[in-house]
Design a protein around this motif. Structure first.
Motif, PDB file in Angstrom:
ATOM      1  N   LYS A  34       0.962  -1.238   0.030  1.00  0.00           N
ATOM      2  CA  LYS A  34      -0.134   0.052  -0.042  1.00  0.00           C
ATOM      3  C   LYS A  34       0.882   1.211   0.003  1.00  0.00           C
ATOM      4  CE  LYS A  34      -3.791  -2.241   2.490  1.00  0.00           C
ATOM      5  NZ  LYS A  34      -4.539  -2.210   3.739  1.00  0.00           N
ATOM      6  N   LEU A  35       1.934   0.955   0.832  1.00  0.00           N
ATOM      7  CA  LEU A  35       2.845   2.527   0.657  1.00  0.00           C
ATOM      8  C   LEU A  35       3.658   2.586  -0.598  1.00  0.00           C
ATOM      9  CD1 LEU A  35       4.650   1.868   4.220  1.00  0.00           C
ATOM     10  CD2 LEU A  35       3.243   3.752   3.478  1.00  0.00           C
ATOM     11  N   PHE A  36       3.898   1.534  -1.342  1.00  0.00           N
ATOM     12  CA  PHE A  36       4.531   1.651  -2.642  1.00  0.00           C
ATOM     13  C   PHE A  36       3.424   2.286  -3.687  1.00  0.00           C
ATOM     14  CE2 PHE A  36       4.970  -0.372  -6.960  1.00  0.00           C
ATOM     15  CZ  PHE A  36       6.235   0.316  -7.185  1.00  0.00           C
ATOM     16  N   THR A  37       2.212   1.934  -3.495  1.00  0.00           N
ATOM     17  CA  THR A  37       1.299   2.265  -4.448  1.00  0.00           C
ATOM     18  C   THR A  37       1.073   3.999  -4.112  1.00  0.00           C
ATOM     19  OG1 THR A  37      -0.488   1.761  -2.978  1.00  0.00           O
ATOM     20  CG2 THR A  37       0.053   0.259  -4.729  1.00  0.00           C
ATOM     21  N   LYS A  38       1.108   4.359  -2.924  1.00  0.00           N
ATOM     22  CA  LYS A  38       0.935   5.659  -2.738  1.00  0.00           C
ATOM     23  C   LYS A  38       2.404   6.396  -3.235  1.00  0.00           C
ATOM     24  CE  LYS A  38      -3.057   5.840  -0.459  1.00  0.00           C
ATOM     25  NZ  LYS A  38      -4.163   6.733  -1.087  1.00  0.00           N
ATOM     26  N   ALA A  39       3.270   5.866  -2.881  1.00  0.00           N
ATOM     27  CA  ALA A  39       4.440   6.462  -3.412  1.00  0.00           C
ATOM     28  C   ALA A  39       4.568   6.767  -4.913  1.00  0.00           C
ATOM     29  CB  ALA A  39       5.767   5.607  -3.032  1.00  0.00           C
ATOM     30  N   VAL A  40       4.155   5.707  -5.593  1.00  0.00           N
ATOM     31  CA  VAL A  40       4.040   5.671  -6.978  1.00  0.00           C
ATOM     32  C   VAL A  40       3.019   6.858  -7.522  1.00  0.00           C
ATOM     33  CG1 VAL A  40       3.256   4.432  -9.147  1.00  0.00           C
ATOM     34  CG2 VAL A  40       4.837   3.359  -7.636  1.00  0.00           C
ATOM     35  N   GLY A  45       5.116   8.109 -10.934  1.00  0.00           N
ATOM     36  CA  GLY A  45       6.069   7.137 -11.496  1.00  0.00           C
ATOM     37  C   GLY A  45       6.444   6.095 -10.571  1.00  0.00           C
ATOM     38  N   ILE A  46       7.351   5.445 -11.120  1.00  0.00           N
ATOM     39  CA  ILE A  46       8.221   4.139 -10.103  1.00  0.00           C
ATOM     40  C   ILE A  46       9.039   5.128  -9.221  1.00  0.00           C
ATOM     41  CG2 ILE A  46       9.619   2.477  -9.792  1.00  0.00           C
ATOM     42  CD1 ILE A  46       6.885   1.780 -11.042  1.00  0.00           C
ATOM     43  N   PRO A  47       9.042   5.117  -7.819  1.00  0.00           N
ATOM     44  CA  PRO A  47       9.885   6.098  -6.962  1.00  0.00           C
ATOM     45  C   PRO A  47      11.261   5.860  -6.893  1.00  0.00           C
ATOM     46  CG  PRO A  47       8.558   4.824  -5.724  1.00  0.00           C
ATOM     47  CD  PRO A  47       8.057   4.298  -7.198  1.00  0.00           C
ATOM     48  N   PHE A  48      11.920   5.042  -7.903  1.00  0.00           N
ATOM     49  CA  PHE A  48      13.062   4.670  -7.623  1.00  0.00           C
ATOM     50  C   PHE A  48      13.801   4.410  -9.221  1.00  0.00           C
ATOM     51  CE2 PHE A  48      10.839   1.094  -6.304  1.00  0.00           C
ATOM     52  CZ  PHE A  48      11.036   0.113  -7.549  1.00  0.00           C
ATOM     53  N   GLU A  49      14.941   4.442  -9.481  1.00  0.00           N
ATOM     54  CA  GLU A  49      15.712   4.287 -10.718  1.00  0.00           C
ATOM     55  C   GLU A  49      15.475   2.651 -11.173  1.00  0.00           C
ATOM     56  OE1 GLU A  49      19.649   5.311 -13.343  1.00  0.00           O
ATOM     57  OE2 GLU A  49      19.565   5.490 -11.098  1.00  0.00           O
ATOM     58  N   LEU A  50      14.941   2.547 -12.398  1.00  0.00           N
ATOM     59  CA  LEU A  50      14.986   1.035 -12.988  1.00  0.00           C
ATOM     60  C   LEU A  50      16.128   1.059 -14.137  1.00  0.00           C
ATOM     61  CD1 LEU A  50      10.986   0.834 -13.897  1.00  0.00           C
ATOM     62  CD2 LEU A  50      12.400  -0.034 -11.765  1.00  0.00           C
ATOM     63  N   LYS A  51      17.006  -0.029 -13.741  1.00  0.00           N
ATOM     64  CA  LYS A  51      17.874  -0.053 -14.522  1.00  0.00           C
ATOM     65  C   LYS A  51      18.072  -1.733 -15.121  1.00  0.00           C
ATOM     66  CE  LYS A  51      21.280   1.440 -11.506  1.00  0.00           C
ATOM     67  NZ  LYS A  51      22.788   1.937 -11.107  1.00  0.00           N
ATOM     68  N   THR A  52      18.860  -1.861 -16.285  1.00  0.00           N
ATOM     69  CA  THR A  52      19.062  -3.224 -16.646  1.00  0.00           C
ATOM     70  C   THR A  52      20.107  -3.905 -15.805  1.00  0.00           C
ATOM     71  OG1 THR A  52      20.592  -2.461 -18.331  1.00  0.00           O
ATOM     72  CG2 THR A  52      18.439  -2.662 -18.965  1.00  0.00           C
ATOM     73  N   LYS A  53      20.357  -5.040 -15.750  1.00  0.00           N
ATOM     74  CA  LYS A  53      21.529  -5.733 -15.041  1.00  0.00           C
ATOM     75  C   LYS A  53      22.604  -5.486 -15.752  1.00  0.00           C
ATOM     76  CE  LYS A  53      19.078 -10.030 -13.848  1.00  0.00           C
ATOM     77  NZ  LYS A  53      19.286 -11.670 -13.831  1.00  0.00           N
ATOM     78  N   GLN A  54      23.516  -5.094 -14.828  1.00  0.00           N
ATOM     79  CA  GLN A  54      24.965  -4.874 -15.159  1.00  0.00           C
ATOM     80  C   GLN A  54      25.637  -5.733 -15.601  1.00  0.00           C
ATOM     81  OE1 GLN A  54      25.958  -1.463 -15.301  1.00  0.00           O
ATOM     82  NE2 GLN A  54      23.543  -1.256 -14.750  1.00  0.00           N
TER      83      GLN A  54
END
Length: 87
Positions: A34-40, A45-54
């Motif tokens: 629920k906290l994650f949905t409120k943060a979004v 948007g997604i509240p953190f950086e999305l990256k591909t695998k290094q």
């Protein structure tokens, strides 16, 4: 207030680790989601950086070799397999 249900499927190990972390910070998994949905919503948007695998160290080394012109080129799979001694 009317509520709805969201159902997700995750592997057992992920659920177990997620539940343990939630419990350590005093939340249930449901409260954390629920906290994650409120943060979004608040972030827009997604509240953190999305990256591909290094790439791992072997892939990084191979990329560097190619960039330095040390790569090897074969004319086709037959030649490559022959050079690698693969039947």
């Amino acid at each position: 207030m009317k509520t709805d249900t969201i159902s997700i499927r995750i592997d057992h190990g992920t659920k177990t680790e997620f539940t343990l972390v939630c419990e350590e910070i005093g939340l249930s998994p449901s409260q954390a989601i629920k906290l994650f949905t409120k943060a979004v919503i608040n972030y827009g948007g997604i509240p953190f950086e999305l990256k591909t695998k290094q790439p791992n160290k072997f892939t990084v080394q191979a990329i560097q070799e190619l960039e330095e012109g040390k790569g090897h080129k074969s004319s086709g799979t037959s030649e490559l397999f022959s050079e690698l001694q693969v039947k």
